[in-house]
Design a protein around this motif. Sequence first.
Motif, PDB file in Angstrom:
ATOM      1  N   ALA A  38      -7.296   5.106  -5.122  1.00  0.00           N
ATOM      2  CA  ALA A  38      -8.116   5.830  -5.920  1.00  0.00           C
ATOM      3  C   ALA A  38      -9.496   6.148  -5.311  1.00  0.00           C
ATOM      4  O   ALA A  38     -10.094   7.101  -5.402  1.00  0.00           O
ATOM      5  CB  ALA A  38      -8.704   5.204  -7.300  1.00  0.00           C
ATOM      6  N   HIS A  39      -9.660   5.525  -4.013  1.00  0.00           N
ATOM      7  CA  HIS A  39     -10.956   5.685  -3.323  1.00  0.00           C
ATOM      8  C   HIS A  39     -10.458   6.083  -1.637  1.00  0.00           C
ATOM      9  O   HIS A  39     -11.328   6.342  -0.897  1.00  0.00           O
ATOM     10  CB  HIS A  39     -11.858   4.657  -3.202  1.00  0.00           C
ATOM     11  N   ALA A  40      -9.234   6.373  -1.309  1.00  0.00           N
ATOM     12  CA  ALA A  40      -8.873   6.576   0.095  1.00  0.00           C
ATOM     13  C   ALA A  40      -7.791   7.742  -0.096  1.00  0.00           C
ATOM     14  O   ALA A  40      -6.729   7.636  -0.402  1.00  0.00           O
ATOM     15  CB  ALA A  40      -8.306   5.513   0.574  1.00  0.00           C
ATOM     16  N   ALA A  41      -8.401   8.900   0.763  1.00  0.00           N
ATOM     17  CA  ALA A  41      -7.586  10.237   0.590  1.00  0.00           C
ATOM     18  C   ALA A  41      -6.513  10.379   1.471  1.00  0.00           C
ATOM     19  O   ALA A  41      -5.648  11.282   1.405  1.00  0.00           O
ATOM     20  CB  ALA A  41      -8.248  11.423   0.405  1.00  0.00           C
ATOM     21  N   ASP A  42      -6.421   9.454   2.662  1.00  0.00           N
ATOM     22  CA  ASP A  42      -5.642   9.570   3.823  1.00  0.00           C
ATOM     23  C   ASP A  42      -5.174   8.201   4.469  1.00  0.00           C
ATOM     24  O   ASP A  42      -5.577   7.181   3.851  1.00  0.00           O
ATOM     25  CB  ASP A  42      -6.534  10.273   5.055  1.00  0.00           C
ATOM     26  N   PRO A  43      -3.955   8.378   4.821  1.00  0.00           N
ATOM     27  CA  PRO A  43      -3.227   7.160   5.235  1.00  0.00           C
ATOM     28  C   PRO A  43      -4.204   6.282   6.238  1.00  0.00           C
ATOM     29  O   PRO A  43      -3.963   4.989   6.004  1.00  0.00           O
ATOM     30  CB  PRO A  43      -2.077   7.566   5.905  1.00  0.00           C
ATOM     31  N   ARG A  44      -5.170   6.686   7.040  1.00  0.00           N
ATOM     32  CA  ARG A  44      -5.869   5.734   7.977  1.00  0.00           C
ATOM     33  C   ARG A  44      -6.838   5.106   7.184  1.00  0.00           C
ATOM     34  O   ARG A  44      -7.008   4.000   7.354  1.00  0.00           O
ATOM     35  CB  ARG A  44      -6.608   6.773   8.753  1.00  0.00           C
ATOM     36  N   MET A  72       0.709  -1.134   0.058  1.00  0.00           N
ATOM     37  CA  MET A  72       0.163   0.094   0.075  1.00  0.00           C
ATOM     38  C   MET A  72       0.850   1.383  -0.112  1.00  0.00           C
ATOM     39  O   MET A  72       0.559   2.195  -0.714  1.00  0.00           O
ATOM     40  CB  MET A  72      -0.974   0.030   1.322  1.00  0.00           C
ATOM     41  N   GLU A  73       2.193   1.139   0.691  1.00  0.00           N
ATOM     42  CA  GLU A  73       2.940   2.315   0.746  1.00  0.00           C
ATOM     43  C   GLU A  73       3.730   2.484  -0.453  1.00  0.00           C
ATOM     44  O   GLU A  73       4.333   3.501  -0.574  1.00  0.00           O
ATOM     45  CB  GLU A  73       3.734   2.225   2.012  1.00  0.00           C
ATOM     46  N   ASN A  74       4.191   1.553  -1.274  1.00  0.00           N
ATOM     47  CA  ASN A  74       4.975   1.411  -2.069  1.00  0.00           C
ATOM     48  C   ASN A  74       4.458   0.666  -3.532  1.00  0.00           C
ATOM     49  O   ASN A  74       5.000  -0.213  -4.061  1.00  0.00           O
ATOM     50  CB  ASN A  74       6.336   0.643  -1.622  1.00  0.00           C
ATOM     51  N   PRO A  75       3.372   1.175  -3.959  1.00  0.00           N
ATOM     52  CA  PRO A  75       2.593   0.410  -4.926  1.00  0.00           C
ATOM     53  C   PRO A  75       3.211   0.165  -6.372  1.00  0.00           C
ATOM     54  O   PRO A  75       3.393  -0.928  -6.673  1.00  0.00           O
ATOM     55  CB  PRO A  75       1.174   1.014  -4.970  1.00  0.00           C
ATOM     56  N   ASP A  76       3.638   1.293  -6.883  1.00  0.00           N
ATOM     57  CA  ASP A  76       4.503   1.306  -8.123  1.00  0.00           C
ATOM     58  C   ASP A  76       5.613   0.510  -8.090  1.00  0.00           C
ATOM     59  O   ASP A  76       5.875  -0.356  -9.149  1.00  0.00           O
ATOM     60  CB  ASP A  76       4.537   2.833  -8.517  1.00  0.00           C
ATOM     61  N   LEU A  77       6.405   0.760  -7.168  1.00  0.00           N
ATOM     62  CA  LEU A  77       7.596  -0.153  -6.948  1.00  0.00           C
ATOM     63  C   LEU A  77       7.376  -1.479  -6.583  1.00  0.00           C
ATOM     64  O   LEU A  77       8.072  -2.360  -7.401  1.00  0.00           O
ATOM     65  CB  LEU A  77       8.384   0.534  -5.611  1.00  0.00           C
ATOM     66  N   CYS A  78       6.311  -1.989  -6.080  1.00  0.00           N
ATOM     67  CA  CYS A  78       6.251  -3.615  -5.896  1.00  0.00           C
ATOM     68  C   CYS A  78       5.645  -4.032  -7.334  1.00  0.00           C
ATOM     69  O   CYS A  78       6.154  -5.101  -7.569  1.00  0.00           O
ATOM     70  CB  CYS A  78       4.872  -3.822  -4.981  1.00  0.00           C
ATOM     71  N   ARG A  79       4.689  -3.152  -7.992  1.00  0.00           N
ATOM     72  CA  ARG A  79       4.487  -3.880  -9.260  1.00  0.00           C
ATOM     73  C   ARG A  79       5.472  -4.126 -10.070  1.00  0.00           C
ATOM     74  O   ARG A  79       5.683  -4.993 -11.138  1.00  0.00           O
ATOM     75  CB  ARG A  79       3.456  -2.866  -9.953  1.00  0.00           C
ATOM     76  N   GLY A  99      -2.473  -9.817  -6.823  1.00  0.00           N
ATOM     77  CA  GLY A  99      -3.452  -9.152  -5.979  1.00  0.00           C
ATOM     78  C   GLY A  99      -3.095  -8.265  -4.830  1.00  0.00           C
ATOM     79  O   GLY A  99      -3.543  -7.169  -5.047  1.00  0.00           O
ATOM     80  N   VAL A 100      -2.047  -8.653  -4.319  1.00  0.00           N
ATOM     81  CA  VAL A 100      -1.643  -7.579  -3.318  1.00  0.00           C
ATOM     82  C   VAL A 100      -1.030  -6.464  -3.818  1.00  0.00           C
ATOM     83  O   VAL A 100      -1.458  -5.322  -3.177  1.00  0.00           O
ATOM     84  CB  VAL A 100      -0.482  -8.306  -2.469  1.00  0.00           C
ATOM     85  N   PHE A 101      -0.350  -6.623  -4.957  1.00  0.00           N
ATOM     86  CA  PHE A 101       0.222  -5.438  -5.613  1.00  0.00           C
ATOM     87  C   PHE A 101      -0.386  -4.386  -6.500  1.00  0.00           C
ATOM     88  O   PHE A 101      -0.312  -3.405  -6.618  1.00  0.00           O
ATOM     89  CB  PHE A 101       1.631  -5.870  -6.114  1.00  0.00           C
ATOM     90  N   PHE A 102      -1.704  -5.236  -6.847  1.00  0.00           N
ATOM     91  CA  PHE A 102      -2.769  -4.366  -7.648  1.00  0.00           C
ATOM     92  C   PHE A 102      -3.706  -3.736  -6.844  1.00  0.00           C
ATOM     93  O   PHE A 102      -4.483  -2.702  -7.328  1.00  0.00           O
ATOM     94  CB  PHE A 102      -3.068  -5.106  -8.833  1.00  0.00           C
ATOM     95  N   TRP A 103      -4.147  -4.459  -5.890  1.00  0.00           N
ATOM     96  CA  TRP A 103      -5.064  -3.880  -4.903  1.00  0.00           C
ATOM     97  C   TRP A 103      -4.907  -2.390  -4.577  1.00  0.00           C
ATOM     98  O   TRP A 103      -5.966  -1.373  -4.593  1.00  0.00           O
ATOM     99  CB  TRP A 103      -5.103  -4.611  -3.676  1.00  0.00           C
ATOM    100  N   PRO A 104      -3.660  -1.812  -4.203  1.00  0.00           N
ATOM    101  CA  PRO A 104      -3.522  -0.278  -4.018  1.00  0.00           C
ATOM    102  C   PRO A 104      -4.089   0.519  -5.117  1.00  0.00           C
ATOM    103  O   PRO A 104      -4.334   1.826  -4.738  1.00  0.00           O
ATOM    104  CB  PRO A 104      -2.058  -0.248  -3.630  1.00  0.00           C
ATOM    105  N   ILE A 105      -4.022   0.510  -6.445  1.00  0.00           N
ATOM    106  CA  ILE A 105      -4.638   1.127  -7.571  1.00  0.00           C
ATOM    107  C   ILE A 105      -6.109   1.438  -7.107  1.00  0.00           C
ATOM    108  O   ILE A 105      -6.315   2.735  -6.999  1.00  0.00           O
ATOM    109  CB  ILE A 105      -4.687   0.493  -8.850  1.00  0.00           C
TER     110      ILE A 105
END
Length: 218
Positions: free
Chosen positions: A165-171, A98-105, A155-161
Amino acid sequence: MRDPVATRETILEAASNLLAKDGPEGISLSAVAHLASVNRGTAYQHFETRERLIEATVQWVSDKLFRAVFGDPATLGERRVEEADVSGLTERLCDFAMENPDLCRVWLQQVLASPDPRQDPFWREYAGSFGRFAKTDMAEPDIDVEVLSVVNLAGVFFWPILARAHAADPRRRKELARRFSREILRLSLFGTMRAEAFPAIVGRVRGENPGAGPAADR
């Protein structure tokens, strides 16, 4: 005078940012040197070619992944799957993704396209842990370890997309990471289809009738 170890780390961090942003095509020694605020000659001293730089960057990301999920590889040793904290490992993997989505993909694409993914430390431990688990009496039969590893990581690495897109804050992103990790655990425990309702599919999965299904009728 620059510390060579610190300089190498700075170069790799800059390269990882470019890798996440533009993929391997976006990496050049000149661009990385500029982003790392070192001269090009210094970058060439550490990495003779662009290919070596990309290879080292993928390994650097793999080490970050490994440490975030499994811990220090120098002290880890051979983990007993019977003692593994499956929930904790899954949550740590989802949090890192979640914190490193592009790097993981990009890392996953590079590793899967390599001649031997098992040369990558994180892949070797991740898929290897599934392999060790599949040999125990805790596992369901007929697990395809390689396929399961790819399905889980993709799945884990694409879920953050979707999450980003739907979560504006870290929480909120943390909540969505937990939601995904729970579903992975639920699927691992129960799946989605009751076996007694699909006897033909059970046979096909077990290799009893590989030709069964719509494709075999055509």
